[in-house]
Design a protein around this motif. Structure first.
Motif, mmCIF file in Angstrom:
data_model
loop_
_atom_site.group_PDB
_atom_site.id
_atom_site.type_symbol
_atom_site.label_atom_id
_atom_site.label_comp_id
_atom_site.label_asym_id
_atom_site.label_seq_id
_atom_site.Cartn_x
_atom_site.Cartn_y
_atom_site.Cartn_z
ATOM 1 N N SER A 1 0.680 -1.239 0.089
ATOM 2 C CA SER A 1 0.002 -0.113 0.038
ATOM 3 C C SER A 1 0.887 1.393 0.079
ATOM 4 C CB SER A 1 -0.964 0.010 1.286
ATOM 5 O OG SER A 1 -1.873 -0.800 1.240
ATOM 6 N N THR A 2 2.011 1.130 0.531
ATOM 7 C CA THR A 2 2.837 2.308 0.655
ATOM 8 C C THR A 2 3.805 2.472 -0.898
ATOM 9 O OG1 THR A 2 3.599 1.884 2.892
ATOM 10 C CG2 THR A 2 4.970 3.315 1.811
ATOM 11 N N LYS A 3 3.872 1.501 -1.244
ATOM 12 C CA LYS A 3 4.378 1.418 -2.658
ATOM 13 C C LYS A 3 3.402 2.279 -3.648
ATOM 14 C CE LYS A 3 7.621 -1.963 -3.451
ATOM 15 N NZ LYS A 3 7.512 -3.779 -3.180
ATOM 16 N N TRP A 4 2.191 1.891 -3.766
ATOM 17 C CA TRP A 4 1.087 2.270 -4.300
ATOM 18 C C TRP A 4 0.640 3.679 -4.111
ATOM 19 C CZ3 TRP A 4 -1.940 -3.001 -4.568
ATOM 20 C CH2 TRP A 4 -1.393 -3.649 -5.590
ATOM 21 N N LYS A 5 1.413 4.148 -3.029
ATOM 22 C CA LYS A 5 0.691 5.612 -2.248
ATOM 23 C C LYS A 5 -0.653 5.585 -1.824
ATOM 24 C CE LYS A 5 4.457 7.962 -4.766
ATOM 25 N NZ LYS A 5 5.474 7.909 -4.073
ATOM 26 N N ILE A 6 -1.201 4.283 -1.536
ATOM 27 C CA ILE A 6 -2.410 4.418 -0.698
ATOM 28 C C ILE A 6 -2.056 4.816 0.731
ATOM 29 C CG2 ILE A 6 -4.454 3.066 -0.007
ATOM 30 C CD1 ILE A 6 -3.836 1.345 -2.503
ATOM 31 N N LYS A 7 -1.246 4.217 1.254
ATOM 32 C CA LYS A 7 -0.517 4.676 2.602
ATOM 33 C C LYS A 7 0.664 5.507 2.390
ATOM 34 C CE LYS A 7 -1.170 1.340 6.371
ATOM 35 N NZ LYS A 7 -1.078 -0.083 6.868
ATOM 36 N N ARG A 8 0.928 6.514 3.057
ATOM 37 C CA ARG A 8 1.769 7.617 3.088
ATOM 38 C C ARG A 8 2.611 7.334 4.394
ATOM 39 N NH1 ARG A 8 2.519 10.483 -1.722
ATOM 40 N NH2 ARG A 8 0.662 10.622 -2.790
ATOM 41 N N ILE A 9 1.925 7.078 5.459
ATOM 42 C CA ILE A 9 2.934 6.901 6.655
ATOM 43 C C ILE A 9 2.538 5.641 7.382
ATOM 44 C CG2 ILE A 9 3.428 8.125 8.818
ATOM 45 C CD1 ILE A 9 2.404 10.793 7.800
ATOM 46 N N SER A 10 3.436 5.018 7.984
ATOM 47 C CA SER A 10 3.054 3.631 8.617
ATOM 48 C C SER A 10 2.355 3.697 9.761
ATOM 49 C CB SER A 10 4.741 3.025 9.120
ATOM 50 O OG SER A 10 5.037 3.385 10.106
ATOM 51 N N ASN A 11 1.807 2.449 10.203
ATOM 52 C CA ASN A 11 0.969 2.131 11.224
ATOM 53 C C ASN A 11 1.774 2.717 12.606
ATOM 54 O OD1 ASN A 11 -0.619 0.778 9.471
ATOM 55 N ND2 ASN A 11 -0.389 -1.097 10.632
ATOM 56 N N ASP A 12 3.156 2.126 12.662
ATOM 57 C CA ASP A 12 3.719 2.787 13.931
ATOM 58 C C ASP A 12 4.038 4.240 13.955
ATOM 59 O OD1 ASP A 12 3.727 0.175 15.211
ATOM 60 O OD2 ASP A 12 5.648 -0.265 14.200
ATOM 61 N N ALA A 13 4.288 4.693 12.894
ATOM 62 C CA ALA A 13 4.806 6.214 12.717
ATOM 63 C C ALA A 13 3.642 7.071 13.243
ATOM 64 C CB ALA A 13 5.311 6.451 11.338
ATOM 65 N N LEU A 14 2.352 6.592 12.582
ATOM 66 C CA LEU A 14 1.122 7.512 12.920
ATOM 67 C C LEU A 14 0.706 7.149 14.482
ATOM 68 C CD1 LEU A 14 -1.172 6.602 9.838
ATOM 69 C CD2 LEU A 14 -0.014 8.813 10.487
ATOM 70 N N ARG A 15 1.023 6.156 14.999
ATOM 71 C CA ARG A 15 0.752 5.810 16.324
ATOM 72 C C ARG A 15 1.515 6.593 17.152
ATOM 73 N NH1 ARG A 15 -0.945 0.734 16.572
ATOM 74 N NH2 ARG A 15 1.121 -0.057 15.561
ATOM 75 N N GLN A 16 2.791 6.918 16.846
ATOM 76 C CA GLN A 16 4.136 7.687 17.395
ATOM 77 C C GLN A 16 3.658 9.305 17.458
ATOM 78 O OE1 GLN A 16 6.927 6.804 19.145
ATOM 79 N NE2 GLN A 16 6.250 8.803 19.908
ATOM 80 N N LYS A 17 2.938 9.565 16.358
ATOM 81 C CA LYS A 17 2.529 11.056 16.229
ATOM 82 C C LYS A 17 1.397 11.232 17.212
ATOM 83 C CE LYS A 17 2.179 12.811 11.837
ATOM 84 N NZ LYS A 17 3.209 13.988 11.615
#
Ligand code: FAQ
Length: 320
Positions: free
Chosen positions: A223-239
């Motif tokens: 999903s990140t390669k396809w730019k559906i997801k831009r930020i990972s689950n853990d990175a968003l949880r951290q923010k």
């Protein structure tokens, strides 16, 4: 092999894009639109995510709906009513976005009603006191915004555009929730204790909302390669955690996380271990309110049958 959109591509749309060519369009930040050719797996991933997201908005109305008749004032009731109506609207925009990928709304409804479709784990927790309405707005909508702002730049046009309005409305939802928490935290000792109790019960489920940790996330890489997801689950949880710690301090409430600590080197707050067994239980249908939520949705669907029939009869008469 790529599947075609439901409709034939407009002239100029190419059905014969290879994997590399599609990826090149994504890498160049092209917006993919419904009539464009796309890999079957890209379409399936979007359908999965967008329909789950739509179901979450619809099921998400139930925990808050539980307090509509017991809101503490006319003003609070009007605000809560508007918020819940917004969630219904979000569900509708999202079902419409998913329909552009070739699946009918009825098929999506059937999957939800039959218990085959997922919706966010968070809506399987109960709302025991009025403070839970504050905690949902502050934390659940806060987490939803964190996750959804990057989705405004998702590579699929209809989803990205739906997210822009949704995020604006979620900001109001988050503020109204924080306002409830602030009022309770500055109120009587009993009110403050009620706010603390709600925070104690919603903190961990909200951290789980972002999904499994990056190493256990099945879809993240693609999903990140396809730019559906831009930020990972853990990175968003951290923010989210970094924001919530400061907001809780301002409220004078404490987070129910004995291992919470500030990591001076990275400048981030670190949470203790998440109970992933609980997360898996909720996803498997065994959370505190899974059965109740599904039963409420099934009942509402049955009770709304006459509206669908009347709309269909009206449309048939109009067409004739
Ligand atoms: N709950 O490989 P990943 C709201 C599933 S809206 C249930 O990381 P992905 C508004 C996931 O589906 C809240 N299932 O998956 C509101 C997958 O299962 P599958 C909803 C979860 O898709 C506020 C498996 O685990 N928001 O709150 C959850 O790359 C207040 C593996 O996971 C969205 O849906 C979960 N928490 O990342 C309304 C946002 N987490 O499909 C009312 C859009 C993971 O293979 C009141 N969605 N799973 O069977 C997303 O951003 C992503 O789909 C993630 C998951 C981040 C949720």
């Amino acid at each position: 092999m790529y599947t075609q959109a439901l409709n034939e591509p407009e002239s100029g749309a190419r059905a014969d894009l290879g994997d590399q060519e599609f990826q090149a369009r994504i890498d160049a930040e092209a917006r993919i639109e419904p009539r464009d050719a796309m890999p079957a797996a890209y379409r399936a991933t979007l359908l999965r995510q967008i329909s789950q997201h739509a179901h979450s908005e619809i099921i998400g109305m139930y925990p808050e709906g539980n307090w509509l008749t017991r809101a503490p004032s006319l003003k609070r009731k009007a605000i809560l009513l508007a918020k819940i109506q917004d969630e219904a609207g979000h569900g509708l925009y999202l079902y419409a976005a998913a329909e552009t990928l070739g699946k009918s709304r009825e098929e999506m409804f059937d999957a939800l009603l039959a218990g085959r479709a997922k919706y966010s784990s968070i809506f399987n927790y109960p709302t025991l006191t009025w403070a839970d309405i504050g905690a949902i707005g502050w934390l659940v909508d806060g987490a939803a915004i964190m996750n959804q702002i990057p989705l405004c730049r998702c590579s699929y046009g209809p989803y990205a555009r739906a997210m822009i309005r949704i995020c604006k409305e979620e900001s109001f939802h988050q503020r109204q929730g924080y306002d409830i928490m602030l009022t309770l935290a500055r109120g009587t000792p009993e009110q403050k204790a009620m706010a603390q109790d709600a925070l104690d019960r919603w903190y961990w489920p909200c951290l789980m909302m972002f999904g499994p940790s990056d190493q256990d996330s099945t879809h993240s890489d693609q999903s990140t390669k396809w730019k559906i997801k831009r930020i990972s689950n853990d990175a968003l949880r951290q923010k989210f955690l970094d924001a919530v710690v400061v907001q809780a301090q301002y409220l004078g409430l404490s987070l129910p996380d004995p291992e919470l600590r500030f990591d001076a080197e990275s400048g981030h707050w670190r949470h203790g271990p998440i109970d992933w067994a609980e997360f898996r239980r909720v996803l498997a249908g065994d959370g505190p309110c899974n059965r109740e939520r599904l039963a409420a949705r099934q009942r509402a669907h049955e009770e709304g049958a006459w509206v669908r029939e009347a709309a269909a009869a009206h449309e048939a008469r109009r067409a004739a």
